[in-house]
Motif scaffolding. Structure first.
Motif, PDB file in Angstrom:
ATOM      1  N   UNK A  53      49.830  26.275 107.419  1.00 45.44           N
ATOM      2  CA  UNK A  53      48.925  27.657 107.095  1.00 45.44           C
ATOM      3  C   UNK A  53      48.671  28.375 107.619  1.00 45.44           C
ATOM      4  N   UNK A  54      48.457  28.235 108.638  1.00 48.44           N
ATOM      5  CA  UNK A  54      47.659  28.744 109.648  1.00 48.44           C
ATOM      6  C   UNK A  54      48.416  29.272 110.915  1.00 48.44           C
ATOM      7  N   UNK A  55      49.126  29.359 111.711  1.00 50.95           N
ATOM      8  CA  UNK A  55      48.993  28.805 112.910  1.00 50.95           C
ATOM      9  C   UNK A  55      50.650  29.754 112.767  1.00 50.95           C
ATOM     10  N   UNK A  56      51.136  30.621 113.579  1.00 52.21           N
ATOM     11  CA  UNK A  56      52.742  31.453 113.649  1.00 52.21           C
ATOM     12  C   UNK A  56      53.455  30.113 113.787  1.00 52.21           C
ATOM     13  N   UNK A  57      54.958  30.059 113.046  1.00 55.97           N
ATOM     14  CA  UNK A  57      56.024  29.295 114.117  1.00 55.97           C
ATOM     15  C   UNK A  57      55.619  27.573 113.733  1.00 55.97           C
ATOM     16  N   UNK A  58      54.379  26.747 112.637  1.00 50.41           N
ATOM     17  CA  UNK A  58      54.371  26.528 112.524  1.00 50.41           C
ATOM     18  C   UNK A  58      54.483  25.475 111.543  1.00 50.41           C
ATOM     19  N   UNK A  59      55.391  24.497 110.970  1.00 45.49           N
ATOM     20  CA  UNK A  59      56.093  23.764 110.356  1.00 45.49           C
ATOM     21  C   UNK A  59      55.666  22.007 110.466  1.00 45.49           C
ATOM     22  N   UNK A  60      56.309  21.148 109.241  1.00 50.13           N
ATOM     23  CA  UNK A  60      55.674  19.976 109.377  1.00 50.13           C
ATOM     24  C   UNK A  60      57.625  19.067 109.433  1.00 50.13           C
ATOM     25  N   UNK A  61      57.276  18.393 110.518  1.00 48.83           N
ATOM     26  CA  UNK A  61      58.722  16.986 109.991  1.00 48.83           C
ATOM     27  C   UNK A  61      58.398  16.316 108.724  1.00 48.83           C
ATOM     28  N   UNK A  62      59.566  16.692 108.230  1.00 46.32           N
ATOM     29  CA  UNK A  62      59.680  15.675 107.061  1.00 46.32           C
ATOM     30  C   UNK A  62      60.482  14.186 106.577  1.00 46.32           C
ATOM     31  N   UNK A  63      59.349  12.902 106.810  1.00 42.67           N
ATOM     32  CA  UNK A  63      60.332  12.204 106.818  1.00 42.67           C
ATOM     33  C   UNK A  63      60.228  11.566 105.213  1.00 42.67           C
ATOM     34  N   UNK A  64      61.282  10.918 104.514  1.00 41.61           N
ATOM     35  CA  UNK A  64      62.008  10.442 103.300  1.00 41.61           C
ATOM     36  C   UNK A  64      61.507   9.680 102.807  1.00 41.61           C
ATOM     37  N   UNK A  65      60.165   8.613 103.780  1.00 43.32           N
ATOM     38  CA  UNK A  65      59.631   7.273 103.913  1.00 43.32           C
ATOM     39  C   UNK A  65      58.274   7.279 104.332  1.00 43.32           C
ATOM     40  N   UNK A  66      57.202   8.002 103.039  1.00 38.97           N
ATOM     41  CA  UNK A  66      56.279   7.953 104.412  1.00 38.97           C
ATOM     42  C   UNK A  66      55.350   6.576 104.188  1.00 38.97           C
ATOM     43  N   UNK A  67      55.678   6.150 103.191  1.00 37.74           N
ATOM     44  CA  UNK A  67      54.604   4.445 103.183  1.00 37.74           C
ATOM     45  C   UNK A  67      55.078   3.213 103.048  1.00 37.74           C
ATOM     46  N   UNK A  68      56.389   3.217 104.265  1.00 41.83           N
ATOM     47  CA  UNK A  68      56.485   2.080 103.879  1.00 41.83           C
ATOM     48  C   UNK A  68      57.948   2.840 105.303  1.00 41.83           C
ATOM     49  N   UNK A  69      56.989   2.760 106.606  1.00 41.06           N
ATOM     50  CA  UNK A  69      58.096   3.766 107.591  1.00 41.06           C
ATOM     51  C   UNK A  69      59.139   3.090 108.506  1.00 41.06           C
ATOM     52  N   UNK A  70      59.953   3.287 109.016  1.00 41.36           N
ATOM     53  CA  UNK A  70      61.332   2.680 110.160  1.00 41.36           C
ATOM     54  C   UNK A  70      61.424   3.499 110.934  1.00 41.36           C
ATOM     55  N   UNK A  71      61.066   3.207 112.198  1.00 40.33           N
ATOM     56  CA  UNK A  71      60.362   3.962 113.304  1.00 40.33           C
ATOM     57  C   UNK A  71      61.461   5.066 114.064  1.00 40.33           C
ATOM     58  N   UNK A  72      63.142   4.163 112.998  1.00 47.69           N
ATOM     59  CA  UNK A  72      64.635   5.417 114.044  1.00 47.69           C
ATOM     60  C   UNK A  72      64.875   5.856 112.944  1.00 47.69           C
ATOM     61  N   UNK A  73      64.214   5.982 111.642  1.00 49.70           N
ATOM     62  CA  UNK A  73      64.512   7.382 111.151  1.00 49.70           C
ATOM     63  C   UNK A  73      63.400   8.004 111.270  1.00 49.70           C
ATOM     64  N   UNK A  74      62.173   7.709 111.703  1.00 45.08           N
ATOM     65  CA  UNK A  74      61.505   8.487 112.343  1.00 45.08           C
ATOM     66  C   UNK A  74      62.047   9.721 113.661  1.00 45.08           C
TER      67      UNK A  74
END
Length: 174
Positions: free
Chosen positions: A24-45
């Protein structure tokens, strides 16, 4: 111009987390979104990291990982071999420790090859998800600068890390 990409850990980083504050405060800063946050698969991330960086000059990219996000960055680099400007790796969870029983698939073993770009590992002396000794080992293997923040828990919102000026200051070193 530097572009910052946030790589949260398991469960994502909530509204009071330092990663959200940076987003929210650093210019040109974005979050990489994942489809599965709670049981992630490395390949997807790691695929989502690569997709998020598509079309961006890698020499302008700084990745900002927390917890499982640190291992994700290590796996992403091992798989895609794309050097970036740098990576800030905060509280890298030890997925190989017996206490780590979360349903994360494909993240272990943690890659230990040195990064060919600047990296900083930030570690706490009382993190329940990685011992300071193990975080130091990761830093040595990854050829990273190690920053010891003392007794800071998992360096997350639950440990009192919302706005985190030291973390924002570390970004300036890239």
């Amino acid at each position: 111009m530097t572009r910052y990409f946030i790589v949260p850990g398991l469960g994502n980083s909530g509204p009071a987390h330092w990663q959200t504050y940076l987003e929210e405060t650093v210019p040109d800063c974005v979050r990489i979104q994942q489809q599965e946050w709670d049981a992630p698969a490395c390949e997807d991330w790691i695929s989502n990291i690569d997709k998020a960086l598509h079309g961006t000059d890698p020499a302008s990219v700084v990745l900002i990982g927390h917890s499982l996000g640190c291992a994700t960055i290590a796996h992403w680099y091992q798989h895609y071999k794309k050097p970036v400007k740098g990576a800030l790796l905060v509280a890298p969870s030890d997925l190989e420790a017996p206490a780590y029983t979360f349903p994360a698939t494909g993240f272990s073993p943690i890659p230990l090859q040195p990064f060919p770009f600047k990296t900083i590992v930030v570690a706490s002396t009382n993190d329940e998800w990685v011992s300071f000794e193990r975080a130091t080992y990761f830093a040595l293997c990854w050829n990273s600068e190690l920053v010891n923040v003392g007794d800071a828990g998992h360096i997350n919102a639950a440990s009192g890390y919302g706005p985190w000026p030291q973390g924002a200051g570390l970004l300036k070193t890239f």
